[in-house]
Design a protein around this motif. Structure first.
Motif, short mmCIF file in Angstrom:
data_model
loop_
_atom_site.label_atom_id
_atom_site.label_comp_id
_atom_site.label_asym_id
_atom_site.label_seq_id
_atom_site.Cartn_x
_atom_site.Cartn_y
_atom_site.Cartn_z
N UNK A 152 -29.53 -1.23 23.00
CA UNK A 152 -29.09 -1.45 21.63
C UNK A 152 -30.23 -1.46 20.63
N UNK A 159 -30.57 1.84 18.83
CA UNK A 159 -29.53 2.09 17.84
C UNK A 159 -29.63 1.19 16.62
N UNK A 182 -32.48 2.56 14.38
CA UNK A 182 -32.08 3.78 13.68
C UNK A 182 -31.02 3.46 12.61
N UNK A 183 -30.14 2.55 12.95
CA UNK A 183 -29.07 2.21 12.00
C UNK A 183 -29.62 1.56 10.74
N UNK A 229 -20.18 -2.60 12.86
CA UNK A 229 -19.24 -1.48 12.71
C UNK A 229 -19.93 -0.16 12.97
N UNK A 230 -21.13 -0.04 12.45
CA UNK A 230 -21.86 1.22 12.55
C UNK A 230 -22.19 1.60 13.98
N UNK A 231 -22.63 0.60 14.73
CA UNK A 231 -23.04 0.85 16.10
C UNK A 231 -21.87 0.69 17.05
N UNK A 232 -21.26 1.80 17.37
CA UNK A 232 -20.07 1.76 18.19
C UNK A 232 -20.28 1.16 19.57
N UNK A 233 -19.46 0.17 19.90
CA UNK A 233 -19.49 -0.37 21.24
C UNK A 233 -20.33 -1.62 21.42
#
Lengths: 131, 131
Positions: free
Chosen positions: B38, B41, B44-45, B58-62
């Motif tokens: 994670x 991600x 980057x997010x 929400x942005x990082x799915x899962x």
DNA sequence: CGGAATCCAAGATGATACTG
DNA sequence: CAGTATCATCTTGGATTCCG
């Protein structure tokens, strides 16, 4: 279903930033191998050139045979590493980066070197042991 | 003790390639956070700019709340992420990259984009599911 | 030497419930 | 909203053993 609200990512947005943010994006798989605990080190260790299993084992401090073998298989399957086994006894197997593998390896190496360089600032004002 | 044979890395060699190959190099710690499932991600997010906890979620799915919170704490502790909590109710917390964090994030992003770009070649001739 | 197989401990992750 | 606490689970990683 209990489906979580699907990503609101617009199409253009997806194209712009890729789809890693989607839970089932296949990139995550490769990313997992490349950024895995040992994947990083194996890739970087192979940059200088072809090496044998036991060379890698010695070079990468702390890795077990099992993990080295598994990591090499992941990377081989991802076409980032080439494996050549000579039919001799005792066995002689050589590992090297594919052209594709070399590209990632260099990027990963850059990341690693950045961290090593800036380690001072990072550890500077630590409060907790941070695991 | 069962001490494994210590790395035979010579001094000059250490200076040339860094010390990540040593089992207890502190870089591995940071590397672990940055390259964690994670961590990548999250970094980057955050590149587009400051975001709230639930935005990231929400942005990082899962990702689960638990993992997002923990990952953010790692990165904050590594001085890669800034956390600002406004004393209001309901709570309002904003996360952003530190200058240091932005540097790594960009490198990580490069790696991710490379993988997405070359995914075709990587998955090309897969035999096994490769986990 | 280079693994594969097995067993087991440790760590990562997820779901859920609770709180300021 | 932004977490924390707890519990259950799955995966990772290591040690050991065996084999060609």
């Amino acid at each position: 279903m209990t489906s979580r609200t699907p990503p609101r990512t617009s199409f253009s947005e997806m194209m712009r930033r890729g789809q890693v943010f989607s839970p089932d994006c296949p990139s995550r798989e490769v990313l997992k191998h490349v950024t895995s605990r040992w994947g990083v080190l194996v890739l970087v260790a192979l940059i200088p050139g072809t090496q044998r299993f036991s060379d890698l084992r010695r070079r990468i401090g702390g890795i077990s045979e099992r993990m080295l073998a598994q990591t090499l298989q992941w990377l081989e399957n991802d076409r980032l590493v080439d494996r050549v086994a000579y039919p001799v006894v005792p066995p002689h197997v050589e590992y090297s980066l594919t052209p594709l593998g070399r590209e990632v390896a260099l990027r990963v190496e850059g990341l690693v070197e950045w961290i090593e360089t800036n380690l001072g600032q990072i550890l500077a004002g630590r409060t907790t042991a941070a695991e």
